[in-house]
Design a protein around this motif. Structure first.
Motif, short mmCIF file in Angstrom:
data_model
loop_
_atom_site.label_atom_id
_atom_site.label_comp_id
_atom_site.label_asym_id
_atom_site.label_seq_id
_atom_site.Cartn_x
_atom_site.Cartn_y
_atom_site.Cartn_z
N GLY A 36 0.83 -1.20 0.00
CA GLY A 36 0.00 0.00 0.00
C GLY A 36 0.86 1.25 0.00
N HIS A 37 0.22 2.35 -0.31
CA HIS A 37 0.95 3.62 -0.41
C HIS A 37 0.01 4.74 0.02
CE1 HIS A 37 4.15 5.96 -2.95
NE2 HIS A 37 3.94 6.51 -1.76
N ILE A 38 0.44 5.52 0.98
CA ILE A 38 -0.31 6.69 1.44
C ILE A 38 0.41 7.92 0.92
CG2 ILE A 38 -1.13 7.98 3.45
CD1 ILE A 38 -0.56 5.12 4.91
N ILE A 39 -0.30 8.75 0.15
CA ILE A 39 0.29 9.97 -0.40
C ILE A 39 -0.51 11.15 0.14
CG2 ILE A 39 0.94 11.24 -2.47
CD1 ILE A 39 1.03 8.58 -3.97
N ASN A 40 0.11 11.92 1.01
CA ASN A 40 -0.54 13.07 1.62
C ASN A 40 -0.21 14.34 0.84
OD1 ASN A 40 -1.62 11.52 3.74
ND2 ASN A 40 0.25 11.76 4.96
N ILE A 41 -1.24 15.10 0.50
CA ILE A 41 -1.03 16.39 -0.15
C ILE A 41 -0.85 17.43 0.94
CG2 ILE A 41 -1.88 18.08 -1.79
CD1 ILE A 41 -1.27 15.33 -3.01
N GLY A 42 0.39 17.87 1.12
CA GLY A 42 0.69 18.87 2.13
C GLY A 42 0.71 20.26 1.52
N SER A 43 1.71 21.04 1.87
CA SER A 43 1.80 22.41 1.36
C SER A 43 3.15 22.99 1.75
CB SER A 43 0.69 23.28 1.95
OG SER A 43 0.88 24.65 1.63
N ILE A 44 3.59 23.99 0.97
CA ILE A 44 4.75 24.76 1.40
C ILE A 44 4.49 25.40 2.75
CG2 ILE A 44 4.00 26.89 0.23
CD1 ILE A 44 6.96 27.40 -0.46
N ALA A 45 3.20 25.60 3.08
CA ALA A 45 2.82 26.18 4.38
C ALA A 45 3.20 25.27 5.54
CB ALA A 45 1.32 26.46 4.41
N GLY A 46 3.43 23.99 5.27
CA GLY A 46 3.89 23.08 6.31
C GLY A 46 5.38 23.19 6.56
N HIS A 47 6.08 23.86 5.67
CA HIS A 47 7.53 24.08 5.79
C HIS A 47 7.86 25.48 6.28
CE1 HIS A 47 8.77 20.49 3.28
NE2 HIS A 47 7.50 20.60 2.94
N GLN A 48 7.06 26.46 5.83
CA GLN A 48 7.34 27.86 6.12
C GLN A 48 6.04 28.58 6.51
OE1 GLN A 48 8.93 29.32 2.43
NE2 GLN A 48 10.75 28.02 2.52
N THR A 49 5.96 29.00 7.76
CA THR A 49 4.80 29.75 8.20
C THR A 49 4.86 31.17 7.63
OG1 THR A 49 4.82 28.49 10.25
CG2 THR A 49 3.51 30.50 10.24
N TYR A 50 3.70 31.71 7.28
CA TYR A 50 3.67 33.07 6.73
C TYR A 50 2.64 33.91 7.46
CZ TYR A 50 -0.04 30.79 3.96
OH TYR A 50 -1.13 30.07 3.55
N PRO A 51 2.76 35.24 7.42
CA PRO A 51 1.82 36.11 8.11
C PRO A 51 0.38 35.82 7.69
CG PRO A 51 3.69 37.38 7.31
CD PRO A 51 3.82 36.01 6.70
N ARG A 52 -0.51 35.78 8.65
CA ARG A 52 -1.94 35.54 8.48
C ARG A 52 -2.25 34.09 8.09
NH1 ARG A 52 -4.80 40.67 7.89
NH2 ARG A 52 -3.29 42.38 7.90
N GLY A 53 -1.22 33.26 8.04
CA GLY A 53 -1.45 31.85 7.72
C GLY A 53 -1.75 31.01 8.94
N ASN A 54 -1.38 31.52 10.11
CA ASN A 54 -1.49 30.89 11.42
C ASN A 54 -2.03 29.45 11.44
OD1 ASN A 54 -4.49 31.77 11.56
ND2 ASN A 54 -3.44 33.75 11.58
N VAL A 55 -3.34 29.25 11.55
CA VAL A 55 -3.88 27.91 11.77
C VAL A 55 -3.77 27.04 10.52
CG1 VAL A 55 -5.99 26.61 12.30
CG2 VAL A 55 -5.38 28.61 13.65
N TYR A 56 -3.93 27.63 9.33
CA TYR A 56 -3.74 26.82 8.11
C TYR A 56 -2.33 26.26 8.08
CZ TYR A 56 -3.03 25.43 3.31
OH TYR A 56 -2.72 24.70 2.18
N CYS A 57 -1.33 27.10 8.34
CA CYS A 57 0.05 26.63 8.36
C CYS A 57 0.25 25.56 9.42
CB CYS A 57 1.02 27.79 8.60
SG CYS A 57 1.08 29.01 7.26
N ALA A 58 -0.41 25.74 10.56
CA ALA A 58 -0.29 24.75 11.64
C ALA A 58 -0.85 23.40 11.21
CB ALA A 58 -1.02 25.25 12.89
N THR A 59 -1.97 23.40 10.48
CA THR A 59 -2.53 22.11 10.05
C THR A 59 -1.62 21.43 9.04
OG1 THR A 59 -3.88 23.08 8.25
CG2 THR A 59 -4.90 22.90 10.43
N LYS A 60 -1.00 22.20 8.16
CA LYS A 60 -0.14 21.59 7.15
C LYS A 60 1.20 21.15 7.76
CE LYS A 60 -2.80 21.46 3.61
NZ LYS A 60 -3.22 20.16 3.05
N ALA A 61 1.66 21.85 8.79
CA ALA A 61 2.84 21.37 9.52
C ALA A 61 2.51 20.06 10.22
CB ALA A 61 3.29 22.42 10.54
N ALA A 62 1.28 19.93 10.70
CA ALA A 62 0.85 18.68 11.34
C ALA A 62 0.78 17.55 10.32
CB ALA A 62 -0.50 18.88 12.01
#
Length: 262
Positions: free
Chosen positions: A137-163
Motif C-alpha cells: 500500500g501507499h499513502i500519499i498526503n497532499i501537504g503544502s509549502i505552508a507546512g515548511h514555512q509559516t507566513y503572516p496571516r497563515g497561522n492555523v492553516y500553516c499549523a494544520t499543514k505542519a501537522a
C-alpha cells in the motif's frame, strides 16, 4: 516503475482541483478509482467522464471526511472487489480566512482542523490496517509549502499543514518493517478554487493570489503524485516540495507587470 493498471486508488477531495487531476492521472494509468468527496453529483460527473475518456472503472463514495462515523461507514461499505486499496491520496483540504490571529474566526479554525487534519486521520486510520495486513500500500498526503514555512496571516492553516508533514513522518516510523509506503507532496501556489474558498467567495481578492505570475496547475501536482505511486516497491519518495518558478518561498513571488507578460 510499477504498472498501476488494475490497482485501486482512493482519492479524497476528488470533486475538484488537485483531487480531480489525480483521479484523471490514475485513470490514464489504468488504475481503478474510488472517488471520495462531499459532492455526490460532481463525483458522478467525474465518474462518467473517466469512463468515456479512458474506460476507467470508478466507485463513488459521497462522504465528508470531517465526519468520523461517515468515513468509517463509507470505507466499510466498499464491496470486496473494491476494498483492497493500494494507494490512498489524502487530498481533501482547505484554507479559510486570511486574518491576523486576534481577528480570526474560530469557526474557520475548526473547519481547517477538522478537514485538513482530523479528516486525513480518519480516512488513513480506516485504510491503513488493511494495507498492513496485505503488506502493501501507499499513502500519499497532499501537504503544502505552508507546512515548511509559516507566513503572516497563515497561522492555523500553516499549523494544520505542519501537522500533516509531522504525521507523514510519524506514519513512516510506525510502518517501518512493512511494505507500506508514505509520501508527502507539498505544493506551493497552485491555481485552483483554493483562494476563492480562503477568501469566502471573494473572487476579486482570490485572483490577486495568482496575479502577474505563472502558478502551478493541478495537473502538475497530479503528475508528481502518479510518479510517487509508480516507483518500484523498494523506492519511497518520502517528501517532494513543488513550487512554481515564479515562487522561491511561501511569501516571495515574482510578479510581472501587464506589459511584461504580453
Amino acid at each position: 516503475m510499477v504498472d498501476l493498471d488494475g490497482s485501486i486508488a482512493l482519492v479524497t477531495g476528488a470533486s475538484s482541483g488537485i483531487g480531480t487531476a489525480c483521479a484523471r492521472s490514475f485513470a490514464r494509468a489504468g488504475a481503478r478509482l474510488v472517488l471520495l468527496a462531499r459532492s455526490g453529483d460532481r463525483l458522478r460527473e467525474l465518474q462518467a467522464e473517466l469512463a468515456d475518456d479512458s474506460g476507467g472503472a470508478c466507485y463513488v463514495l459521497p462522504c465528508d471526511v470531517r465526519d468520523r462515523a461517515a468515513v468509517t461507514a463509507a470505507v466499510a461499505s466498499l464491496p470486496p472487489s473494491w476494498s483492497d486499496i493500494d494507494v490512498l491520496v489524502n487530498n481533501a483540504g482547505l484554507s479559510r480566512g486570511f486574518d491576523r490571529f486576534p481577528d480570526c474566526s474560530i469557526e474557520d479554525w475548526e473547519e481547517m482542523i477538522d478537514t485538513n487534519l482530523k479528516g486525513l486521520l480518519y480516512v488513513t486510520r480506516a485504510l491503513v490496517p488493511g494495507m498492513v495486513a496485505r503488506d502493501r500500500g501507499h499513502i500519499i498526503n497532499i501537504g503544502s509549502i505552508a507546512g515548511h514555512q509559516t507566513y503572516p496571516r497563515g497561522n492555523v492553516y500553516c499549523a494544520t499543514k505542519a501537522a500533516v508533514r509531522a504525521l507523514s513522518e510519524g506514519l513512516k516510523l510506525d510502518l517501518l518493517g512493512t511494505a507500506v509506503r508514505v509520501s508527502s507532496v507539498d505544493p506551493g501556489l497552485v491555481e485552483t478554487n483554493f483562494s476563492n474558498v480562503r477568501f469566502h467567495g471573494d473572487r476579486v481578492q482570490a485572483a490577486k493570489t495568482y496575479a502577474g505570475m505563472t502558478p502551478l496547475t493541478p495537473e502538475d501536482i497530479a503528475e508528481v503524485v502518479a510518479f510517487c505511486a509508480s516507483r518500484p516497491p523498494h523506492v519511497n519518495i518520502s517528501e517532494v516540495l513543488v513550487i512554481p518558478t515564479d515562487q522561491s518561498s511561501s511569501t516571495l513571488v515574482h510578479r510581472r507587470l501587464p506589459d511584461e507578460r504580453a
